[in-house]
Design a protein around this motif. Structure first.
Motif, mmCIF file in Angstrom:
data_model
loop_
_atom_site.group_PDB
_atom_site.id
_atom_site.type_symbol
_atom_site.label_atom_id
_atom_site.label_comp_id
_atom_site.label_asym_id
_atom_site.label_seq_id
_atom_site.Cartn_x
_atom_site.Cartn_y
_atom_site.Cartn_z
ATOM 1 N N LYS A 1 0.828 -1.203 0.000
ATOM 2 C CA LYS A 1 0.000 0.000 0.000
ATOM 3 C C LYS A 1 0.869 1.263 0.000
ATOM 4 C CE LYS A 1 -3.935 -2.183 0.125
ATOM 5 N NZ LYS A 1 -4.830 -2.160 -1.058
ATOM 6 N N SER A 2 1.962 1.223 0.738
ATOM 7 C CA SER A 2 2.876 2.377 0.763
ATOM 8 C C SER A 2 3.457 2.628 -0.624
ATOM 9 C CB SER A 2 4.012 2.129 1.764
ATOM 10 O OG SER A 2 3.526 2.031 3.081
ATOM 11 N N ALA A 3 3.913 1.547 -1.278
ATOM 12 C CA ALA A 3 4.500 1.689 -2.614
ATOM 13 C C ALA A 3 3.466 2.204 -3.614
ATOM 14 C CB ALA A 3 5.054 0.345 -3.071
ATOM 15 N N GLU A 4 2.232 1.757 -3.482
ATOM 16 C CA GLU A 4 1.176 2.216 -4.397
ATOM 17 C C GLU A 4 0.920 3.708 -4.233
ATOM 18 O OE1 GLU A 4 -2.094 -0.295 -3.415
ATOM 19 O OE2 GLU A 4 -1.396 -1.983 -4.655
ATOM 20 N N LEU A 5 0.934 4.186 -2.986
ATOM 21 C CA LEU A 5 0.732 5.613 -2.756
ATOM 22 C C LEU A 5 1.907 6.436 -3.283
ATOM 23 C CD1 LEU A 5 -0.820 5.874 0.826
ATOM 24 C CD2 LEU A 5 -1.855 6.590 -1.325
ATOM 25 N N VAL B 1 10.055 3.856 -5.326
ATOM 26 C CA VAL B 1 8.954 2.900 -5.141
ATOM 27 C C VAL B 1 9.461 1.515 -4.751
ATOM 28 C CG1 VAL B 1 7.041 1.698 -6.272
ATOM 29 C CG2 VAL B 1 7.350 4.164 -6.616
ATOM 30 N N PRO B 2 10.465 0.934 -5.459
ATOM 31 C CA PRO B 2 10.960 -0.394 -5.048
ATOM 32 C C PRO B 2 11.519 -0.395 -3.626
ATOM 33 C CG PRO B 2 11.713 0.144 -7.262
ATOM 34 C CD PRO B 2 11.129 1.403 -6.690
ATOM 35 N N ALA B 3 12.206 0.679 -3.237
ATOM 36 C CA ALA B 3 12.777 0.748 -1.892
ATOM 37 C C ALA B 3 11.688 0.712 -0.828
ATOM 38 C CB ALA B 3 13.617 2.016 -1.742
ATOM 39 N N VAL B 4 10.585 1.388 -1.104
ATOM 40 C CA VAL B 4 9.465 1.410 -0.156
ATOM 41 C C VAL B 4 8.786 0.044 -0.103
ATOM 42 C CG1 VAL B 4 7.192 2.409 0.296
ATOM 43 C CG2 VAL B 4 9.084 3.889 -0.413
#
Length: 442
Positions: free
Chosen positions: A313-317, A328-331
Protein backbone atom coordinates in the motif's frame (compact mmCIF):
# COMPACT_ATOMS: atom_id res chain seq x y z
CA UNK A 1 23.16 37.05 23.22
CA UNK A 2 26.11 35.01 24.50
CA UNK A 3 29.26 36.87 25.52
CA UNK A 4 31.31 34.59 23.26
CA UNK A 5 29.18 35.59 20.26
CA UNK A 6 29.51 39.30 21.04
CA UNK A 7 33.29 38.95 21.44
CA UNK A 8 33.45 37.04 18.16
CA UNK A 9 31.50 39.75 16.31
CA UNK A 10 33.84 42.44 17.67
CA UNK A 11 36.84 40.40 16.54
CA UNK A 12 35.39 40.10 13.03
CA UNK A 13 34.79 43.86 12.85
CA UNK A 14 38.32 44.65 14.10
CA UNK A 15 39.85 42.09 11.70
CA UNK A 16 37.95 43.52 8.74
CA UNK A 17 39.07 47.08 9.59
CA UNK A 18 42.67 45.87 9.95
CA UNK A 19 42.42 44.05 6.60
CA UNK A 20 41.20 47.24 4.90
CA UNK A 21 44.09 49.24 6.36
CA UNK A 22 46.57 46.52 5.42
CA UNK A 23 45.29 46.48 1.84
CA UNK A 24 45.93 50.23 1.63
CA UNK A 25 49.42 49.88 3.06
CA UNK A 26 50.14 47.01 0.64
CA UNK A 27 49.39 49.20 -2.38
CA UNK A 28 48.07 52.73 -1.72
CA UNK A 29 47.78 53.60 -5.41
CA UNK A 30 44.39 54.58 -6.82
CA UNK A 31 43.09 54.93 -10.37
CA UNK A 32 39.58 56.35 -10.72
CA UNK A 33 39.28 55.04 -14.28
CA UNK A 34 39.70 51.49 -13.00
CA UNK A 35 37.70 52.04 -9.79
CA UNK A 36 34.51 53.36 -11.44
CA UNK A 37 33.09 50.00 -12.50
CA UNK A 38 34.04 48.09 -9.29
CA UNK A 39 32.34 50.90 -7.37
CA UNK A 40 29.24 50.48 -9.55
CA UNK A 41 29.33 46.71 -9.00
CA UNK A 42 29.36 47.25 -5.24
CA UNK A 43 26.04 49.05 -5.62
CA UNK A 44 24.75 46.27 -7.88
CA UNK A 45 25.58 43.91 -5.03
CA UNK A 46 23.74 46.23 -2.65
CA UNK A 47 20.55 45.92 -4.68
CA UNK A 48 21.06 42.16 -4.87
CA UNK A 49 21.40 41.98 -1.09
CA UNK A 50 18.27 44.00 -0.30
CA UNK A 51 16.26 41.81 -2.71
CA UNK A 52 17.46 38.55 -1.15
CA UNK A 53 14.92 35.73 -1.01
CA UNK A 54 13.89 33.66 1.98
CA UNK A 55 14.85 30.03 1.32
CA UNK A 56 14.23 28.41 4.71
CA UNK A 57 13.20 29.72 8.12
CA UNK A 58 15.36 32.76 8.82
CA UNK A 59 17.88 31.87 6.12
CA UNK A 60 18.08 34.07 3.02
CA UNK A 61 19.71 33.47 -0.32
CA UNK A 62 21.36 36.25 -2.30
CA UNK A 63 23.74 36.67 -5.22
CA UNK A 64 25.62 39.77 -4.03
CA UNK A 65 28.89 37.87 -3.69
CA UNK A 66 29.23 37.54 -7.49
CA UNK A 67 29.35 41.33 -8.15
CA UNK A 68 31.72 41.73 -5.18
CA UNK A 69 34.13 39.14 -6.55
CA UNK A 70 33.81 40.55 -10.04
CA UNK A 71 34.80 43.96 -8.72
CA UNK A 72 37.90 42.46 -7.11
CA UNK A 73 39.18 40.73 -10.26
CA UNK A 74 38.46 43.82 -12.36
CA UNK A 75 40.43 46.07 -10.01
CA UNK A 76 42.14 44.36 -7.02
CA UNK A 77 42.64 47.47 -4.90
CA UNK A 78 42.01 48.76 -1.39
CA UNK A 79 39.49 51.17 -2.91
CA UNK A 80 37.47 48.26 -4.30
CA UNK A 81 37.49 46.64 -0.87
CA UNK A 82 36.27 49.95 0.60
CA UNK A 83 33.47 50.09 -1.97
CA UNK A 84 32.44 46.53 -1.00
CA UNK A 85 32.27 47.64 2.64
CA UNK A 86 30.07 50.62 1.73
CA UNK A 87 27.77 48.43 -0.37
CA UNK A 88 27.45 45.88 2.43
CA UNK A 89 26.81 48.64 4.99
CA UNK A 90 24.04 50.22 2.89
CA UNK A 91 22.42 46.80 2.44
CA UNK A 92 22.44 46.21 6.21
CA UNK A 93 21.08 49.66 7.04
CA UNK A 94 18.21 49.04 4.61
CA UNK A 95 17.13 45.94 6.55
CA UNK A 96 15.43 45.78 9.99
CA UNK A 97 18.25 44.18 11.99
CA UNK A 98 20.00 44.72 15.30
CA UNK A 99 23.22 46.68 15.32
CA UNK A 100 25.38 43.69 16.20
CA UNK A 101 24.01 41.66 13.29
CA UNK A 102 24.65 44.53 10.93
CA UNK A 103 28.19 44.92 12.23
CA UNK A 104 28.87 41.22 11.80
CA UNK A 105 27.48 41.01 8.27
CA UNK A 106 29.44 44.04 7.10
CA UNK A 107 32.60 42.88 8.85
CA UNK A 108 32.55 39.33 7.53
CA UNK A 109 31.82 40.56 3.98
CA UNK A 110 34.80 42.93 4.08
CA UNK A 111 36.97 40.22 5.63
CA UNK A 112 35.98 37.74 2.91
CA UNK A 113 36.65 40.40 0.29
CA UNK A 114 40.08 41.04 1.80
CA UNK A 115 40.87 37.31 1.68
CA UNK A 116 39.92 37.27 -2.01
CA UNK A 117 41.87 40.46 -2.73
CA UNK A 118 45.10 39.26 -1.10
CA UNK A 119 44.78 35.79 -2.65
CA UNK A 120 44.38 37.34 -6.08
CA UNK A 121 47.19 39.88 -5.70
CA UNK A 122 49.75 37.68 -3.95
CA UNK A 123 49.35 34.93 -6.56
CA UNK A 124 50.10 37.32 -9.38
CA UNK A 125 46.61 38.36 -10.44
CA UNK A 126 46.33 41.69 -12.26
CA UNK A 127 43.33 43.88 -12.97
CA UNK A 128 41.22 42.21 -15.64
CA UNK A 129 40.54 45.65 -17.07
CA UNK A 130 44.20 45.81 -18.10
CA UNK A 131 44.68 42.12 -19.02
CA UNK A 132 41.72 40.13 -20.40
CA UNK A 133 43.48 36.77 -20.10
CA UNK A 134 41.98 34.27 -17.66
CA UNK A 135 44.38 33.87 -14.74
CA UNK A 136 43.25 30.50 -13.34
CA UNK A 137 45.31 30.18 -10.17
CA UNK A 138 44.75 33.66 -8.67
CA UNK A 139 41.16 33.73 -9.94
CA UNK A 140 40.14 30.38 -8.43
CA UNK A 141 42.02 31.20 -5.22
CA UNK A 142 40.19 34.52 -4.90
CA UNK A 143 36.74 33.01 -5.35
CA UNK A 144 37.38 30.10 -3.00
CA UNK A 145 38.98 32.35 -0.38
CA UNK A 146 35.96 34.64 -0.38
CA UNK A 147 33.48 31.76 -0.11
CA UNK A 148 35.42 29.91 2.58
CA UNK A 149 35.94 32.95 4.81
CA UNK A 150 32.34 34.05 4.31
CA UNK A 151 30.77 30.66 5.08
CA UNK A 152 33.09 29.77 7.96
CA UNK A 153 32.51 33.17 9.55
CA UNK A 154 28.76 32.57 9.50
CA UNK A 155 29.09 28.94 10.65
CA UNK A 156 31.27 30.03 13.56
CA UNK A 157 28.69 32.59 14.67
CA UNK A 158 25.90 30.00 14.50
CA UNK A 159 28.02 27.36 16.23
CA UNK A 160 28.88 29.71 19.10
CA UNK A 161 25.28 30.90 19.45
CA UNK A 162 23.79 27.40 19.45
CA UNK A 163 26.63 25.53 21.15
CA UNK A 164 27.17 23.26 18.15
CA UNK A 165 30.25 22.03 16.30
CA UNK A 166 31.46 24.75 13.94
CA UNK A 167 32.72 22.23 11.38
CA UNK A 168 29.43 20.32 11.39
CA UNK A 169 27.46 23.56 11.16
CA UNK A 170 29.54 24.66 8.19
CA UNK A 171 29.24 21.27 6.46
CA UNK A 172 25.48 21.11 6.94
CA UNK A 173 24.96 24.50 5.38
CA UNK A 174 27.53 24.38 2.59
CA UNK A 175 28.53 20.87 1.46
CA UNK A 176 25.43 20.50 -0.69
CA UNK A 177 26.29 23.79 -2.45
CA UNK A 178 29.89 22.97 -3.39
CA UNK A 179 28.88 22.42 -7.02
CA UNK A 180 27.31 25.89 -7.13
CA UNK A 181 30.50 27.36 -5.66
CA UNK A 182 32.47 25.79 -8.50
CA UNK A 183 30.10 27.44 -10.98
CA UNK A 184 30.75 30.78 -9.25
CA UNK A 185 34.39 30.61 -10.40
CA UNK A 186 33.25 30.74 -14.03
CA UNK A 187 30.38 33.15 -13.34
CA UNK A 188 32.72 35.76 -11.85
CA UNK A 189 35.06 35.59 -14.83
CA UNK A 190 32.14 35.71 -17.29
CA UNK A 191 30.70 38.76 -15.50
CA UNK A 192 34.07 40.53 -15.59
CA UNK A 193 34.67 39.72 -19.25
CA UNK A 194 31.16 40.90 -20.09
CA UNK A 195 32.17 44.37 -18.91
CA UNK A 196 35.65 44.30 -20.47
CA UNK A 197 34.23 43.27 -23.85
CA UNK A 198 30.90 45.11 -23.96
CA UNK A 199 31.12 47.83 -21.33
CA UNK A 200 28.08 48.80 -19.26
CA UNK A 201 25.78 46.86 -21.61
CA UNK A 202 27.68 43.75 -20.64
CA UNK A 203 27.06 44.44 -16.95
CA UNK A 204 23.36 45.12 -17.53
CA UNK A 205 23.00 41.94 -19.58
CA UNK A 206 24.74 39.79 -17.02
CA UNK A 207 22.74 41.34 -14.18
CA UNK A 208 19.60 40.40 -16.09
CA UNK A 209 20.81 36.80 -16.29
CA UNK A 210 21.56 36.75 -12.56
CA UNK A 211 18.10 38.08 -11.73
CA UNK A 212 16.46 35.38 -13.86
CA UNK A 213 18.62 32.68 -12.25
CA UNK A 214 17.82 34.03 -8.81
CA UNK A 215 14.05 33.90 -9.35
CA UNK A 216 14.30 30.49 -10.99
CA UNK A 217 16.26 29.13 -8.03
CA UNK A 218 13.86 30.75 -5.57
CA UNK A 219 10.81 29.22 -7.27
CA UNK A 220 12.42 25.79 -7.48
CA UNK A 221 13.56 25.88 -3.85
CA UNK A 222 10.16 27.02 -2.59
CA UNK A 223 8.46 24.25 -4.56
CA UNK A 224 10.86 21.65 -3.14
CA UNK A 225 10.32 22.99 0.38
CA UNK A 226 6.55 22.91 -0.03
CA UNK A 227 6.63 19.35 -1.36
CA UNK A 228 8.86 18.25 1.52
CA UNK A 229 6.59 19.87 4.10
CA UNK A 230 3.49 18.28 2.54
CA UNK A 231 5.14 14.84 2.63
CA UNK A 232 6.10 15.30 6.27
CA UNK A 233 2.57 16.47 7.10
CA UNK A 234 1.19 13.37 5.39
CA UNK A 235 3.56 11.14 7.36
CA UNK A 236 2.51 12.80 10.64
CA UNK A 237 -1.13 12.18 9.74
CA UNK A 238 -0.40 8.49 9.28
CA UNK A 239 1.44 8.23 12.59
CA UNK A 240 -1.42 9.79 14.55
CA UNK A 241 -3.20 6.46 14.17
CA UNK A 242 -0.56 4.54 16.10
CA UNK A 243 0.23 5.97 19.56
CA UNK A 244 3.41 3.88 19.83
CA UNK A 245 5.06 5.06 16.60
CA UNK A 246 4.78 8.85 16.84
CA UNK A 247 7.87 10.25 15.11
CA UNK A 248 8.81 6.78 13.88
CA UNK A 249 9.25 7.72 10.22
CA UNK A 250 11.37 10.76 11.07
CA UNK A 251 13.64 8.63 13.23
CA UNK A 252 13.90 5.93 10.56
CA UNK A 253 14.84 8.61 8.06
CA UNK A 254 17.55 9.92 10.40
CA UNK A 255 18.96 6.42 11.03
CA UNK A 256 18.82 5.61 7.32
CA UNK A 257 20.78 8.74 6.43
CA UNK A 258 23.46 7.90 8.96
CA UNK A 259 23.75 4.29 7.78
CA UNK A 260 23.82 5.32 4.12
CA UNK A 261 26.61 7.80 4.84
CA UNK A 262 28.59 5.29 6.88
CA UNK A 263 28.59 2.71 4.05
CA UNK A 264 29.84 5.32 1.60
CA UNK A 265 26.83 6.33 -0.50
CA UNK A 266 26.95 9.64 -2.35
CA UNK A 267 24.90 12.63 -1.10
CA UNK A 268 22.39 12.08 -3.93
CA UNK A 269 21.98 8.42 -3.02
CA UNK A 270 21.64 9.31 0.66
CA UNK A 271 18.83 11.71 -0.23
CA UNK A 272 17.00 8.97 -2.17
CA UNK A 273 17.30 6.61 0.79
CA UNK A 274 16.08 9.41 3.07
CA UNK A 275 12.92 9.98 1.04
CA UNK A 276 12.12 6.27 0.91
CA UNK A 277 12.68 5.96 4.66
CA UNK A 278 10.36 8.86 5.41
CA UNK A 279 7.58 7.36 3.29
CA UNK A 280 8.11 3.67 4.03
CA UNK A 281 4.96 3.36 6.19
CA UNK A 282 2.55 5.82 4.49
CA UNK A 283 0.41 2.91 3.31
CA UNK A 284 -0.78 2.50 6.89
CA UNK A 285 -3.18 5.38 6.28
CA UNK A 286 -5.40 2.87 4.43
CA UNK A 287 -8.60 2.14 6.32
CA UNK A 288 -7.92 -1.61 6.59
CA UNK A 289 -5.08 -0.93 9.02
CA UNK A 290 -6.89 1.53 11.33
CA UNK A 291 -8.50 -0.98 13.76
CA UNK A 292 -5.31 -3.05 13.93
CA UNK A 293 -3.07 -0.05 14.65
CA UNK A 294 -5.32 0.98 17.53
CA UNK A 295 -5.40 -2.50 19.03
CA UNK A 296 -3.49 -2.60 22.37
CA UNK A 297 -2.72 -6.34 22.52
CA UNK A 298 -0.93 -8.87 20.33
CA UNK A 299 -2.06 -9.41 16.75
CA UNK A 300 -3.80 -12.55 15.51
CA UNK A 301 -2.33 -14.38 12.49
CA UNK A 302 -5.08 -12.84 10.33
CA UNK A 303 -4.30 -9.34 11.56
CA UNK A 304 -0.59 -9.88 11.03
CA UNK A 305 -1.29 -10.98 7.45
CA UNK A 306 -3.20 -7.76 6.86
CA UNK A 307 -0.38 -5.66 8.34
CA UNK A 308 2.07 -7.33 5.98
CA UNK A 309 0.22 -5.60 3.14
CA UNK A 310 1.36 -2.16 4.26
CA UNK A 311 4.58 -2.09 2.16
CA UNK A 312 2.46 -2.73 -0.94
CA UNK A 313 0.00 0.00 0.00
CA UNK A 314 2.88 2.38 0.76
CA UNK A 315 4.50 1.69 -2.61
CA UNK A 316 1.18 2.22 -4.40
CA UNK A 317 0.73 5.61 -2.76
CA UNK A 318 4.31 6.70 -3.45
CA UNK A 319 3.96 5.58 -7.08
CA UNK A 320 1.19 8.16 -7.57
CA UNK A 321 3.79 10.94 -7.25
CA UNK A 322 5.75 11.23 -10.50
CA UNK A 323 8.89 12.65 -8.85
CA UNK A 324 9.15 9.67 -6.48
CA UNK A 325 9.13 6.81 -8.99
CA UNK A 326 12.76 5.96 -8.23
CA UNK A 327 12.03 5.11 -4.60
CA UNK A 328 8.95 2.90 -5.14
CA UNK A 329 10.96 -0.39 -5.05
CA UNK A 330 12.78 0.75 -1.89
CA UNK A 331 9.47 1.41 -0.16
CA UNK A 332 7.84 -1.85 -1.31
CA UNK A 333 10.69 -4.10 -0.17
CA UNK A 334 11.73 -2.59 3.17
CA UNK A 335 10.47 -5.69 5.02
CA UNK A 336 12.31 -8.25 2.87
CA UNK A 337 14.81 -10.34 4.83
CA UNK A 338 18.28 -11.17 3.54
CA UNK A 339 17.52 -14.92 3.66
CA UNK A 340 14.26 -14.59 1.69
CA UNK A 341 11.84 -15.04 4.59
CA UNK A 342 10.48 -11.49 4.54
CA UNK A 343 7.52 -9.93 2.74
CA UNK A 344 5.77 -9.04 0.47
CA UNK A 345 7.72 -10.75 -2.35
CA UNK A 346 10.21 -12.96 -0.48
CA UNK A 347 13.20 -11.42 -2.23
CA UNK A 348 16.59 -12.43 -0.91
CA UNK A 349 20.16 -11.22 -0.90
CA UNK A 350 21.06 -8.61 -3.44
CA UNK A 351 17.67 -8.97 -5.13
CA UNK A 352 16.51 -6.60 -2.39
CA UNK A 353 17.12 -2.93 -3.30
CA UNK A 354 20.03 -1.45 -1.36
CA UNK A 355 17.82 1.33 0.03
CA UNK A 356 15.37 -1.29 1.34
CA UNK A 357 18.18 -3.13 3.11
CA UNK A 358 19.25 0.12 4.77
CA UNK A 359 15.69 0.95 5.84
CA UNK A 360 15.36 -2.56 7.31
CA UNK A 361 18.27 -1.73 9.64
CA UNK A 362 16.85 1.69 10.52
CA UNK A 363 13.31 0.40 11.03
CA UNK A 364 14.46 -2.41 13.33
CA UNK A 365 16.84 -0.17 15.27
CA UNK A 366 14.01 2.28 15.92
CA UNK A 367 11.80 -0.56 17.18
CA UNK A 368 14.57 -1.69 19.52
CA UNK A 369 15.40 1.78 20.84
CA UNK A 370 11.81 2.87 21.50
CA UNK A 371 9.95 2.17 24.75
CA UNK A 372 7.06 -0.24 24.28
CA UNK A 373 4.36 -1.38 26.75
CA UNK A 374 6.06 -4.77 27.10
CA UNK A 375 9.72 -3.62 27.41
CA UNK A 376 12.05 -0.69 27.82
CA UNK A 377 14.18 0.67 24.97
CA UNK A 378 17.43 -1.20 24.34
CA UNK A 379 20.84 0.45 24.68
CA UNK A 380 23.69 0.57 22.17
CA UNK A 381 25.31 -2.68 23.37
CA UNK A 382 22.05 -4.64 23.18
CA UNK A 383 21.25 -3.25 19.73
CA UNK A 384 24.71 -4.22 18.50
CA UNK A 385 24.21 -7.76 19.83
CA UNK A 386 20.83 -8.09 18.09
CA UNK A 387 22.23 -6.90 14.76
CA UNK A 388 25.06 -9.43 15.00
CA UNK A 389 22.60 -12.18 15.94
CA UNK A 390 20.42 -11.65 12.87
CA UNK A 391 23.17 -10.73 10.39
CA UNK A 392 22.82 -12.95 7.34
CA UNK A 393 19.21 -13.86 8.09
CA UNK A 394 17.27 -10.64 8.54
CA UNK A 395 20.06 -8.19 7.71
CA UNK A 396 22.55 -7.75 4.88
CA UNK A 397 25.77 -9.08 6.48
CA UNK A 398 27.97 -6.72 4.46
CA UNK A 399 26.13 -3.61 5.62
CA UNK A 400 26.05 -5.03 9.15
CA UNK A 401 29.82 -5.51 9.18
CA UNK A 402 30.45 -2.03 7.73
CA UNK A 403 28.06 -0.37 10.19
CA UNK A 404 29.20 -2.17 13.33
CA UNK A 405 32.84 -1.80 12.31
CA UNK A 406 32.48 1.96 12.01
CA UNK A 407 33.63 4.18 14.85
CA UNK A 408 30.59 6.33 14.16
CA UNK A 409 27.96 3.65 14.84
CA UNK A 410 27.16 5.61 18.01
CA UNK A 411 25.82 8.48 15.84
CA UNK A 412 22.56 6.55 15.71
CA UNK A 413 22.15 6.93 19.47
CA UNK A 414 22.98 10.65 19.50
CA UNK A 415 19.63 12.44 19.36
CA UNK A 416 21.37 15.69 18.42
CA UNK A 417 22.73 14.09 15.23
CA UNK A 418 20.10 14.67 12.55
CA UNK A 419 21.95 12.64 9.94
CA UNK A 420 22.36 15.63 7.61
CA UNK A 421 26.05 16.33 8.13
CA UNK A 422 28.71 15.09 5.76
CA UNK A 423 32.25 15.53 7.02
CA UNK A 424 35.10 16.09 4.57
CA UNK A 425 36.32 12.56 5.33
CA UNK A 426 32.88 11.13 4.46
CA UNK A 427 32.85 13.00 1.16
CA UNK A 428 36.29 11.62 0.24
CA UNK A 429 35.25 8.11 1.35
CA UNK A 430 32.08 8.31 -0.74
CA UNK A 431 34.11 9.21 -3.84
CA UNK A 432 36.61 6.45 -3.15
CA UNK A 433 33.95 3.83 -2.56
CA UNK A 434 32.08 4.77 -5.72
CA UNK A 435 35.25 4.10 -7.70
CA UNK A 436 35.92 0.81 -5.90
CA UNK A 437 32.54 -0.40 -4.68
CA UNK A 438 32.62 -2.50 -1.54
CA UNK A 439 30.20 -5.39 -0.87
CA UNK A 440 28.30 -3.13 1.53
CA UNK A 441 27.07 -0.91 -1.27
CA UNK A 442 26.69 -3.51 -4.00
Amino acid sequence: MKTSVIAYVYSIVVASAAALVLSYLYDPSFAFSLFAVPGLLAFVAFFGAISSCRIQGSTFGEISFIPYLTAIVLYPSWSTLGAIGVGALLAEVAKPKTGIKRAFNVGQTVLAGAAALFSYALLGGVALQTDKAFQPIPHVAAVLSFLLVNTFAVATAIGLAEGKSIIKTWAKGNVAGLAYDAVAVLAVYAFARAYVDWGLWGILGFCGILVVLRFTYQSKHQLQTTNKELLELFVHTVEFRDPYTSGHSQRVRRFSRIIAQEIGLSPKEVEQVSKAALLHDVGKIHEIFAPILMKPGRLTPEERAIMELHPIKSAELVAKISELQDIVPAVRHHHENWDGTGYPDRLQGKEIPLASRIIMFADTIDAMTTDRPYRKALGEADVRAELVKFSGTQFDPHICAALLGSEKFSRIFDKNDDGDVYSLTQIIDAIRKRRHKTPAVA
